[in-house]
Design a protein around this motif. Structure first.
Motif, PDB file in Angstrom:
ATOM      1  N   ALA A   1     -27.851 -18.939  58.235  1.00 11.18           N
ATOM      2  CA  ALA A   1     -27.145 -20.188  57.921  1.00 11.18           C
ATOM      3  C   ALA A   1     -26.903 -21.039  59.164  1.00 11.18           C
ATOM      4  O   ALA A   1     -26.769 -22.269  59.058  1.00 11.18           O
ATOM      5  N   ILE A   2     -26.869 -20.428  60.335  1.00 10.64           N
ATOM      6  CA  ILE A   2     -26.623 -21.192  61.562  1.00 10.64           C
ATOM      7  C   ILE A   2     -27.735 -22.209  61.795  1.00 10.64           C
ATOM      8  O   ILE A   2     -27.488 -23.345  62.215  1.00 10.64           O
ATOM      9  N   ALA A   3     -28.975 -21.826  61.505  1.00  6.68           N
ATOM     10  CA  ALA A   3     -30.103 -22.729  61.714  1.00  6.68           C
ATOM     11  C   ALA A   3     -30.015 -23.956  60.822  1.00  6.68           C
ATOM     12  O   ALA A   3     -30.527 -25.029  61.163  1.00  6.68           O
ATOM     13  N   GLU A   4     -29.353 -23.825  59.669  1.00  5.62           N
ATOM     14  CA  GLU A   4     -29.232 -24.947  58.739  1.00  5.62           C
ATOM     15  C   GLU A   4     -28.310 -26.037  59.282  1.00  5.62           C
ATOM     16  O   GLU A   4     -28.310 -27.162  58.766  1.00  5.62           O
TER      17      GLU A   4
ATOM     18  N   VAL B   1     -29.444 -23.596  75.459  1.00  7.86           N
ATOM     19  CA  VAL B   1     -28.985 -22.302  74.952  1.00  7.86           C
ATOM     20  C   VAL B   1     -29.976 -21.803  73.909  1.00  7.86           C
ATOM     21  O   VAL B   1     -30.452 -22.563  73.069  1.00  7.86           O
ATOM     22  N   GLY B   2     -30.288 -20.511  73.971  1.00  7.07           N
ATOM     23  CA  GLY B   2     -31.062 -19.859  72.928  1.00  7.07           C
ATOM     24  C   GLY B   2     -30.136 -19.015  72.072  1.00  7.07           C
ATOM     25  O   GLY B   2     -29.194 -18.414  72.581  1.00  7.07           O
TER      26      GLY B   2
ATOM     27  N   LEU C   1     -27.362 -28.720  68.135  1.00  7.57           N
ATOM     28  CA  LEU C   1     -26.271 -28.026  67.465  1.00  7.57           C
ATOM     29  C   LEU C   1     -24.976 -28.505  68.106  1.00  7.57           C
ATOM     30  O   LEU C   1     -24.698 -28.190  69.255  1.00  7.57           O
ATOM     31  N   GLY C   2     -24.218 -29.317  67.366  1.00  4.29           N
ATOM     32  CA  GLY C   2     -23.026 -29.906  67.953  1.00  4.29           C
ATOM     33  C   GLY C   2     -23.351 -30.763  69.160  1.00  4.29           C
ATOM     34  O   GLY C   2     -22.556 -30.852  70.105  1.00  4.29           O
ATOM     35  N   GLY C   3     -24.538 -31.377  69.169  1.00  3.73           N
ATOM     36  CA  GLY C   3     -24.970 -32.214  70.283  1.00  3.73           C
ATOM     37  C   GLY C   3     -25.630 -31.456  71.415  1.00  3.73           C
ATOM     38  O   GLY C   3     -26.117 -32.071  72.371  1.00  3.73           O
ATOM     39  N   LEU C   4     -25.667 -30.127  71.324  1.00  3.44           N
ATOM     40  CA  LEU C   4     -26.246 -29.289  72.379  1.00  3.44           C
ATOM     41  C   LEU C   4     -27.687 -28.935  72.024  1.00  3.44           C
ATOM     42  O   LEU C   4     -27.948 -28.415  70.938  1.00  3.44           O
ATOM     43  N   PRO C   5     -28.645 -29.167  72.922  1.00  2.55           N
ATOM     44  CA  PRO C   5     -30.028 -28.761  72.653  1.00  2.55           C
ATOM     45  C   PRO C   5     -30.147 -27.235  72.650  1.00  2.55           C
ATOM     46  O   PRO C   5     -29.782 -26.582  73.638  1.00  2.55           O
ATOM     47  N   VAL C   6     -30.647 -26.697  71.554  1.00  6.66           N
ATOM     48  CA  VAL C   6     -30.737 -25.242  71.416  1.00  6.66           C
ATOM     49  C   VAL C   6     -32.095 -24.847  70.847  1.00  6.66           C
ATOM     50  O   VAL C   6     -32.797 -25.655  70.229  1.00  6.66           O
TER      51      VAL C   6
ATOM     52  N   THR D   1     -28.642 -19.998  79.008  1.00  6.30           N
ATOM     53  CA  THR D   1     -27.791 -19.032  78.306  1.00  6.30           C
ATOM     54  C   THR D   1     -28.477 -18.514  77.046  1.00  6.30           C
ATOM     55  O   THR D   1     -29.178 -19.260  76.363  1.00  6.30           O
ATOM     56  N   LEU D   2     -28.247 -17.243  76.746  1.00  7.42           N
ATOM     57  CA  LEU D   2     -28.694 -16.639  75.495  1.00  7.42           C
ATOM     58  C   LEU D   2     -27.468 -16.205  74.704  1.00  7.42           C
ATOM     59  O   LEU D   2     -26.609 -15.484  75.215  1.00  7.42           O
ATOM     60  N   PHE D   3     -27.383 -16.676  73.457  1.00  6.16           N
ATOM     61  CA  PHE D   3     -26.285 -16.328  72.554  1.00  6.16           C
ATOM     62  C   PHE D   3     -26.879 -15.443  71.462  1.00  6.16           C
ATOM     63  O   PHE D   3     -27.724 -15.874  70.686  1.00  6.16           O
ATOM     64  N   LEU D   4     -26.406 -14.205  71.409  1.00 11.11           N
ATOM     65  CA  LEU D   4     -26.948 -13.226  70.472  1.00 11.11           C
ATOM     66  C   LEU D   4     -25.977 -12.957  69.338  1.00 11.11           C
ATOM     67  O   LEU D   4     -24.752 -12.893  69.542  1.00 11.11           O
ATOM     68  N   THR D   5     -26.509 -12.807  68.138  1.00 13.71           N
ATOM     69  CA  THR D   5     -25.701 -12.389  66.996  1.00 13.71           C
ATOM     70  C   THR D   5     -26.360 -11.183  66.350  1.00 13.71           C
ATOM     71  O   THR D   5     -27.579 -10.993  66.448  1.00 13.71           O
ATOM     72  N   ASN D   6     -25.562 -10.369  65.703  1.00 16.90           N
ATOM     73  CA  ASN D   6     -26.095  -9.239  64.959  1.00 16.90           C
ATOM     74  C   ASN D   6     -25.146  -8.864  63.837  1.00 16.90           C
ATOM     75  O   ASN D   6     -23.992  -9.308  63.797  1.00 16.90           O
TER      76      ASN D   6
END
Length: 253
Positions: A15-18, A5-6, A51-56, A88-93
């Motif tokens: 903060a998500i990257a932390e 997932v990206g 992230l939670g065990g998921l490669p991102v 999958t792409l997960f977008l935030t804004n």
């Protein structure tokens, strides 16, 4: 590590990257074709890890139409993600709300969009190796992924709204008259990003999920004059729930 997932982070949402473990961080400046963000709150770094065990792969920073006048800024990162093996792409804004019941600090899952940018990232010659000349945007925001988002939010007791995102080119905030028009068109939130990445992702065959962190009521709906500083300040509030939501989504993916 191949990312599944990206994740693209919007203004004030770093903060998500932390929360990554086993992380590596590469400045965009070291990656050919990646944008050089010039806006406060956009880090300009590609972070990879678990992230939670998921490669991102996490993109901290994006290029906006108002910076260049075109929608090509995120073409290389999104296509790199597909070539890297992601699905999958997960977008935030950060976005302004056109719904008085969904105020600052809330999160909104995007169900559809309206493109008022005036440009499209697929303009020009098509790369047939990436995707078709005329890609469909039906269900661009994957219904199954949206259902997972809502299930995650319910489990975390997060009141996740859902609605249509309208993208404008900026860099000015909208006028009250424009906001009234956008509400008539059926928009629930307004911002200056995301739509180009969605188009690029769907063209390349990536599934898409997206969440807006609501930072303000749109112009003419609240008493405070809008500013980027306000956006960053209120994005920090929404980011608390967004970090929890993205982590849960990753764990359950």
């Amino acid at each position: 590590m191949t990312p599944r997932v990206g994740i693209v982070l919007g203004s004030g949402l770093g903060a998500i990257a932390e929360a990554l473990t086993d992380a590596t961080h590469t400045p965009y400046a070291e990656l050919e074709g990646f944008p050089r963000p010039s806006v406060a709150g956009h880090g300009g770094t590609l972070s990879q890890g678990l992230l939670g065990g998921l490669p991102v792969a996490i993109f901290q920073g994006r290029k906006h139409v108002y910076e260049t006048g075109d929608a090509y800024g995120m073409r290389v990162p999104i296509r790199w993600l597909k070539e890297a093996g992601a699905e999958t792409l997960f977008l935030t804004n950060a976005a302004g709300s056109l719904n008085a019941d969904v105020g600052p600090g809330r999160l909104m899952a995007i169900s559809d969009h309206i493109n008022f940018l005036g440009v499209n990232p697929l303009t020009g010659p098509n790369d047939d190796a990436v995707g078709p000349r005329f890609p469909s945007l039906r269900d661009a925001y994957d219904p199954e992924l949206r259902a997972k988002l809502h299930a995650a939010a319910t489990g975390l007791d997060i009141n996740l709204a859902e609605g249509v995102y309208l993208a404008t080119a900026g860099p000015t905030f909208e006028t009250p008259a424009e906001i009234r028009a956008f509400r008539t068109l059926g928009a629930d939130a307004v911002g200056m990003s995301t739509v180009p990445e969605v188009i690029l992702a769907r063209h390349a065959g990536l599934r898409v999920a997206a969440v807006s962190a609501i930072t303000n009521l749109a112009e003419g709906m609240g008493g405070e004059e809008l500013s980027h500083e306000q956006t960053l300040r209120n994005a920090e509030v929404a980011a608390r729930d967004l970090v929890r939501l993205v982590l849960k989504f990753a764990e359950d993916y």
